[in-house]
Design a protein around this motif. Structure first.
Motif, PDB file in Angstrom:
ATOM      1  N   CYS A 110     -31.158 -25.909 -40.758  1.00 61.35           N
ATOM      2  CA  CYS A 110     -29.943 -25.101 -40.842  1.00 61.35           C
ATOM      3  C   CYS A 110     -29.105 -25.389 -42.084  1.00 61.35           C
ATOM      4  CB  CYS A 110     -29.069 -25.326 -39.614  1.00 61.35           C
ATOM      5  SG  CYS A 110     -29.853 -24.893 -38.072  1.00 61.35           S
TER       6      CYS A 110
ATOM      7  N   LYS B 262     -26.520 -22.557 -43.024  1.00 61.20           N
ATOM      8  CA  LYS B 262     -26.791 -21.215 -42.513  1.00 61.20           C
ATOM      9  C   LYS B 262     -26.161 -21.150 -41.124  1.00 61.20           C
ATOM     10  CE  LYS B 262     -31.229 -21.820 -43.631  1.00 61.20           C
ATOM     11  NZ  LYS B 262     -32.676 -21.643 -43.503  1.00 61.20           N
TER      12      LYS B 262
ATOM     13  N   LYS C 164     -24.863 -18.615 -37.723  1.00 60.94           N
ATOM     14  CA  LYS C 164     -24.812 -17.358 -36.967  1.00 60.94           C
ATOM     15  C   LYS C 164     -23.573 -17.433 -36.094  1.00 60.94           C
ATOM     16  CE  LYS C 164     -27.138 -14.413 -33.631  1.00 60.94           C
ATOM     17  NZ  LYS C 164     -27.059 -13.174 -34.369  1.00 60.94           N
TER      18      LYS C 164
ATOM     19  N   ALA D 280     -30.587 -21.239 -38.156  1.00 59.69           N
ATOM     20  CA  ALA D 280     -29.143 -21.204 -38.419  1.00 59.69           C
ATOM     21  C   ALA D 280     -28.416 -22.027 -37.363  1.00 59.69           C
ATOM     22  CB  ALA D 280     -28.635 -19.767 -38.400  1.00 59.69           C
TER      23      ALA D 280
ATOM     24  N   LYS E  55     -25.796 -21.999 -34.720  1.00 64.39           N
ATOM     25  CA  LYS E  55     -25.137 -20.980 -33.909  1.00 64.39           C
ATOM     26  C   LYS E  55     -23.781 -21.491 -33.458  1.00 64.39           C
ATOM     27  CE  LYS E  55     -25.878 -17.983 -29.932  1.00 64.39           C
ATOM     28  NZ  LYS E  55     -26.840 -17.640 -28.859  1.00 64.39           N
TER      29      LYS E  55
ATOM     30  N   SER F 263     -20.916 -10.096 -41.990  1.00 67.11           N
ATOM     31  CA  SER F 263     -22.106 -10.222 -41.150  1.00 67.11           C
ATOM     32  C   SER F 263     -21.943 -11.385 -40.181  1.00 67.11           C
ATOM     33  CB  SER F 263     -23.325 -10.467 -42.053  1.00 67.11           C
ATOM     34  OG  SER F 263     -24.449 -10.793 -41.280  1.00 67.11           O
ATOM     35  N   LYS F 264     -22.696 -11.345 -39.090  1.00 66.49           N
ATOM     36  CA  LYS F 264     -22.714 -12.483 -38.175  1.00 66.49           C
ATOM     37  C   LYS F 264     -23.475 -13.656 -38.786  1.00 66.49           C
ATOM     38  CE  LYS F 264     -22.330  -9.914 -33.898  1.00 66.49           C
ATOM     39  NZ  LYS F 264     -22.895  -9.639 -32.581  1.00 66.49           N
ATOM     40  N   ASN F 265     -24.384 -13.342 -39.691  1.00 70.78           N
ATOM     41  CA  ASN F 265     -25.175 -14.367 -40.371  1.00 70.78           C
ATOM     42  C   ASN F 265     -24.512 -14.692 -41.701  1.00 70.78           C
ATOM     43  OD1 ASN F 265     -27.310 -14.449 -38.382  1.00 70.78           O
ATOM     44  ND2 ASN F 265     -27.811 -12.397 -39.095  1.00 70.78           N
TER      45      ASN F 265
END
Length: 102
Positions: free
Chosen positions: A8, A19, A21, A38, A40, A79-81
């Motif tokens: 991640c 990274k 999410k 990612a 989270k 973005s969610k990412n």
């Protein structure tokens, strides 16, 4: 895709790129763990007018014990990412706190 927490993030000098999410509208703010390469994170606010981004930065700053000004979303503003950079953080502190998640 991997669910290994070590996939991640990337260490670049004294900075770390993570990274992420984001899942807005949760009951509480929490780092859930690794999900598809990612980190989270669930947060309480909706993705309206940048509120989710601000809450994410504030939550990460508190979790990793760094100033909010040392955290920047470098990719994925809408973005969610996202790719998030944490500046001037001890690699040991970062990894120690990540290990508490898993």
């Amino acid at each position: 895709m991997s669910n290994d927490i070590n996939d991640c993030f990337k260490i670049t000098g004294n900075d770390i790129i993570v990274k992420v999410k984001i899942v807005p509208g949760s009951a509480k703010n929490k780092i859930v763990g690794a999900y598809n390469d990612a980190l989270k994170i669930v947060i309480t606010v909706p993705p309206v007018d940048g509120k989710a981004n601000k809450k994410c930065i504030a939550y990460l700053a508190k979790y990793f014990d760094v100033a909010k000004s040392k955290i920047k979303i470098i990719l994925g503003q809408t973005s969610k990412n996202k790719l998030i950079k944490i500046y001037d953080i001890s690699q040991k502190d970062f990894i120690d706190k990540l290990e508490k998640i898993v």
